[in-house]
Motif scaffolding. Structure first.
Motif, mmCIF file in Angstrom:
data_model
loop_
_atom_site.group_PDB
_atom_site.id
_atom_site.type_symbol
_atom_site.label_atom_id
_atom_site.label_comp_id
_atom_site.label_asym_id
_atom_site.label_seq_id
_atom_site.Cartn_x
_atom_site.Cartn_y
_atom_site.Cartn_z
ATOM 1 N N ALA A 165 0.867 -1.179 0.000
ATOM 2 C CA ALA A 165 0.000 0.000 0.000
ATOM 3 C C ALA A 165 0.901 1.226 0.000
ATOM 4 O O ALA A 165 1.891 1.276 0.735
ATOM 5 N N VAL A 166 0.577 2.178 -0.863
ATOM 6 C CA VAL A 166 1.347 3.417 -0.949
ATOM 7 C C VAL A 166 0.428 4.585 -0.664
ATOM 8 O O VAL A 166 -0.641 4.713 -1.276
ATOM 9 N N VAL A 167 0.837 5.410 0.279
ATOM 10 C CA VAL A 167 0.081 6.606 0.635
ATOM 11 C C VAL A 167 0.820 7.811 0.044
ATOM 12 O O VAL A 167 1.914 8.157 0.485
ATOM 13 N N PHE A 168 0.218 8.412 -0.982
ATOM 14 C CA PHE A 168 0.774 9.619 -1.599
ATOM 15 C C PHE A 168 0.140 10.846 -0.954
ATOM 16 O O PHE A 168 -1.080 10.982 -0.932
ATOM 17 N N THR A 169 0.973 11.710 -0.410
ATOM 18 C CA THR A 169 0.513 13.002 0.072
ATOM 19 C C THR A 169 1.339 14.069 -0.634
ATOM 20 O O THR A 169 2.190 13.748 -1.460
ATOM 21 N N SER A 170 1.099 15.316 -0.342
ATOM 22 C CA SER A 170 1.794 16.389 -1.042
ATOM 23 C C SER A 170 3.303 16.276 -0.833
ATOM 24 O O SER A 170 3.805 16.456 0.275
ATOM 25 N N GLY A 171 4.008 15.932 -1.901
ATOM 26 C CA GLY A 171 5.463 15.882 -1.858
ATOM 27 C C GLY A 171 6.078 14.624 -1.290
ATOM 28 O O GLY A 171 7.294 14.573 -1.094
ATOM 29 N N SER A 172 5.267 13.572 -1.038
ATOM 30 C CA SER A 172 5.862 12.365 -0.467
ATOM 31 C C SER A 172 5.055 11.116 -0.797
ATOM 32 O O SER A 172 3.889 11.194 -1.189
ATOM 33 N N ALA A 173 5.712 9.973 -0.630
ATOM 34 C CA ALA A 173 5.065 8.672 -0.749
ATOM 35 C C ALA A 173 5.523 7.817 0.421
ATOM 36 O O ALA A 173 6.716 7.763 0.729
ATOM 37 N N GLN A 174 4.574 7.168 1.068
ATOM 38 C CA GLN A 174 4.876 6.289 2.185
ATOM 39 C C GLN A 174 4.438 4.881 1.815
ATOM 40 O O GLN A 174 3.330 4.673 1.329
ATOM 41 N N VAL A 175 5.314 3.899 2.054
ATOM 42 C CA VAL A 175 5.054 2.518 1.646
ATOM 43 C C VAL A 175 4.825 1.618 2.864
ATOM 44 O O VAL A 175 5.561 1.684 3.851
ATOM 45 N N TYR A 176 3.780 0.794 2.739
ATOM 46 C CA TYR A 176 3.518 -0.283 3.695
ATOM 47 C C TYR A 176 3.651 -1.597 2.931
ATOM 48 O O TYR A 176 3.038 -1.783 1.889
ATOM 49 N N PHE A 177 4.468 -2.491 3.468
ATOM 50 C CA PHE A 177 4.770 -3.757 2.806
ATOM 51 C C PHE A 177 4.375 -4.893 3.738
ATOM 52 O O PHE A 177 4.907 -5.009 4.843
ATOM 53 N N ASN A 178 3.395 -5.702 3.302
ATOM 54 C CA ASN A 178 2.820 -6.727 4.169
ATOM 55 C C ASN A 178 2.405 -6.155 5.522
ATOM 56 O O ASN A 178 2.647 -6.740 6.581
ATOM 57 N N GLY A 179 1.787 -4.977 5.462
ATOM 58 C CA GLY A 179 1.240 -4.333 6.646
ATOM 59 C C GLY A 179 2.222 -3.554 7.488
ATOM 60 O O GLY A 179 1.835 -2.924 8.473
ATOM 61 N N VAL A 180 3.511 -3.564 7.119
ATOM 62 C CA VAL A 180 4.548 -2.904 7.917
ATOM 63 C C VAL A 180 4.983 -1.604 7.245
ATOM 64 O O VAL A 180 5.268 -1.579 6.044
ATOM 65 N N ASP A 181 5.042 -0.528 8.023
ATOM 66 C CA ASP A 181 5.466 0.776 7.525
ATOM 67 C C ASP A 181 6.950 0.736 7.188
ATOM 68 O O ASP A 181 7.795 0.480 8.042
ATOM 69 N N LYS A 182 7.280 0.995 5.912
ATOM 70 C CA LYS A 182 8.663 0.992 5.457
ATOM 71 C C LYS A 182 9.211 2.397 5.238
ATOM 72 O O LYS A 182 10.272 2.575 4.636
ATOM 73 N N GLY A 183 8.491 3.398 5.720
ATOM 74 C CA GLY A 183 8.989 4.764 5.654
ATOM 75 C C GLY A 183 8.502 5.526 4.441
ATOM 76 O O GLY A 183 7.741 5.026 3.620
ATOM 77 N N SER A 184 8.953 6.765 4.338
ATOM 78 C CA SER A 184 8.506 7.643 3.258
ATOM 79 C C SER A 184 9.688 8.167 2.468
ATOM 80 O O SER A 184 10.835 8.145 2.928
ATOM 81 N N ARG A 185 9.395 8.624 1.252
ATOM 82 C CA ARG A 185 10.382 9.229 0.371
ATOM 83 C C ARG A 185 9.783 10.509 -0.205
ATOM 84 O O ARG A 185 8.576 10.616 -0.396
ATOM 85 N N SER A 186 10.642 11.452 -0.516
ATOM 86 C CA SER A 186 10.192 12.676 -1.164
ATOM 87 C C SER A 186 9.774 12.369 -2.596
ATOM 88 O O SER A 186 10.496 11.674 -3.321
ATOM 89 N N ARG A 187 8.595 12.837 -2.990
ATOM 90 C CA ARG A 187 8.092 12.649 -4.344
ATOM 91 C C ARG A 187 7.442 13.951 -4.819
ATOM 92 O O ARG A 187 6.639 14.545 -4.093
#
Length: 195
Positions: free
Chosen positions: A99-121
């Motif tokens: 699951a990827v959560v895109f917000t203004s200027g960033s993307a946050q990734v959840y992999f098998n339910g675990v938060d793997k952090g965010s990156r600038s986008r």
């Protein structure tokens, strides 16, 4: 899992749904199982939400080959495709949820339910939507080889609790209570929903 199967060469699904256009927060969720992994620095895209080939505005989720495995990428065409998320190592013939959560200027990734952090986008408004499951509209080299299931799009930044609920300990569940704006069951016999 019943699912959509893609051959990595020319199989993909598209739908023109203008209601998926977004300028704000967006969450993309899906299950996937790669039949084979892309080569080193090659890409297989599982989902792309875009406004068309010429403008290059999108929200996309895929995997980038490393030579020994592959890792999740979440990009907006203008940024992020060379920046895979660490600790998302993917093997062939295994089911995963992303699951990827895109917000203004960033993307946050959840992999098998675990938060793997965010990156600038760099995020831009998607005015007209072409939805592609199993590939990337801009390049036939980026088709996905394997199975994809339970693709959903939300016009909100889902919480970690919401994503844990979708992951459901590895078993896809009914997510209608989370109000997806697009939901493709890909073979479960209950039909797709585009609300």
């Amino acid at each position: 899992l019943l699912s959509g199967s893609f051959d990595g060469t020319d199989d993909y699904l598209t739908t023109d749904e203008s209601n998926l256009a977004t300028s704000g927060d967006c969450t993309i969720s899906l299950w996937f199982n790669s039949a084979s992994l892309p080569g080193s620095n090659e890409f297989d895209y599982m989902f792309s939400l875009t406004d068309g080939r010429s403008n290059g505005k999108d929200r996309a989720v895929g995997i980038r080959g490393t030579g020994s495995d592959a890792q999740i990428i979440a990009n907006t065409f203008v940024s992020g495709y060379l920046d895979p998320f660490t600790n998302t190592s993917i093997s062939a013939s295994t089911w995963y949820h992303v699951a990827v959560v895109f917000t203004s200027g960033s993307a946050q990734v959840y992999f098998n339910g675990v938060d793997k952090g965010s990156r600038s986008r760099t995020t831009v408004t998607i005015d007209y939507t072409q939805t592609v499951i199993g590939g990337m509209l801009y390049s036939s080299a980026n088709y996905f080889n394997g199975k994809i299931d339970e693709v959903s799009v939300f016009h909100s930044a889902l919480s970690s609790t919401d994503i844990t609920s979708i992951y459901n300990s590895g078993v896809p569940a009914d997510i209608s209570s989370l109000n997806p704006v697009g939901w493709w069951r890909n073979g479960d016999g209950t039909g797709d929903t585009d609300s």
